[in-house]
Design a protein around this motif. Structure first.
Motif, short mmCIF file in Angstrom:
data_model
loop_
_atom_site.label_atom_id
_atom_site.label_comp_id
_atom_site.label_asym_id
_atom_site.label_seq_id
_atom_site.Cartn_x
_atom_site.Cartn_y
_atom_site.Cartn_z
N ARG A 30 1.89 0.11 -8.15
CA ARG A 30 1.28 1.82 -8.14
C ARG A 30 0.91 1.95 -6.56
NH1 ARG A 30 0.64 1.09 -13.41
NH2 ARG A 30 -1.58 0.29 -13.24
N ALA A 31 0.03 0.98 -6.01
CA ALA A 31 -0.39 1.08 -4.90
C ALA A 31 0.78 1.12 -3.84
CB ALA A 31 -1.36 0.22 -4.69
N GLU A 86 -0.82 -2.26 -10.89
CA GLU A 86 -1.88 -1.71 -9.97
C GLU A 86 -1.09 -1.84 -8.57
OE1 GLU A 86 -4.42 0.64 -10.14
OE2 GLU A 86 -3.72 0.38 -12.36
N ALA A 100 5.18 6.46 -0.79
CA ALA A 100 5.15 8.16 -0.78
C ALA A 100 4.63 8.50 0.30
CB ALA A 100 4.70 8.74 -2.02
N ILE A 101 3.38 8.08 0.66
CA ILE A 101 2.60 8.30 2.18
C ILE A 101 3.68 8.19 3.33
CG2 ILE A 101 0.82 7.93 3.70
CD1 ILE A 101 -0.86 7.40 1.00
N GLN A 114 3.93 1.97 -4.33
CA GLN A 114 4.80 3.03 -4.48
C GLN A 114 3.94 4.37 -3.86
OE1 GLN A 114 4.93 3.02 -8.93
NE2 GLN A 114 6.83 2.27 -8.80
N LEU A 115 2.41 4.24 -3.89
CA LEU A 115 1.88 5.35 -3.20
C LEU A 115 1.90 5.31 -1.73
CD1 LEU A 115 -0.48 7.76 -3.26
CD2 LEU A 115 -2.09 6.01 -3.42
N LEU A 116 1.73 3.97 -1.20
CA LEU A 116 1.92 3.66 0.11
C LEU A 116 3.35 4.00 0.75
CD1 LEU A 116 0.05 0.55 0.56
CD2 LEU A 116 -0.59 2.79 1.76
#
Length: 175
Positions: A39-40, A36, A46-47, A42-44
């Motif tokens: 993934r968080a 988790e 990507a943002i 990776q999301l940050l």
């Protein structure tokens, strides 16, 4: 005596089995939590990489630790040339000193600072609205400074054009 020894062995085996089962469950939970967190992150990332604003982070020594694509584009240098280096090795001395002073202020105050500045890079003057803020580490202490910078050059030029037009309209006609 044999029965007691067998009972103790059974209890020991049972306790060992329970401990191993709990350890496996704990390891599974940790792997799930790590997944988790990954993934968080990776999301940050990507943002940050998709943003039209320059996003960067510096450690307490002033070295760049994050430098997104827009920052690369605006500076005209890839992140690989910026990461791990300080502003003095990237920007003109005056710009580097001003950035360092602002970062020191953010660290000392422990709160964000927003400002609009004029930055000249490669002969092109740009107006940037920049927010610098404290970056906290896992221990809760300040670990550096983050920055988000938006190019507002065209917006300020349009506002000035509107003011100039309004001034012409409001001035008495010359005839």
């Amino acid at each position: 005596l044999v029965a007691a020894a067998m009972a103790m062995l059974a209890v020991w085996i049972g306790a060992r089995w329970l401990n191993e089962r709990q350890a496996r469950r704990h390891a599974q939970r940790e792997r799930a939590e790590a997944g988790e967190r990954l993934r968080a992150l990776q999301l940050l990332d990507a943002i940050a990489q998709s943003s039209t604003d320059s996003i960067f982070a510096l450690d307490l020594e002033g070295r760049y630790r994050l430098f997104n694509r827009e920052a690369e584009r605006r500076l005209g240098r890839p992140a690989t040339e910026v990461l791990g280096r300080d502003a003095a090795s990237i920007f003109p001395a005056e710009v580097a000193r001003a950035l360092r002073a602002r970062c020191e202020q953010v660290i000392a105050d422990g709160r964000a600072l927003s400002l609009e500045e004029r930055l000249e890079l490669d002969g092109s003057a740009r107006r940037l609205h920049t927010t610098l803020g404290p970056l906290y580490g896992a221990d809760g202490g300040i670990a550096g400074v983050f920055g988000i910078s938006r190019d507002v050059t065209e917006l300020r030029a349009a506002e000035e054009a509107i003011r100039a037009s309004q001034a012409r309209l409001e001035s008495p006609s010359r005839g």
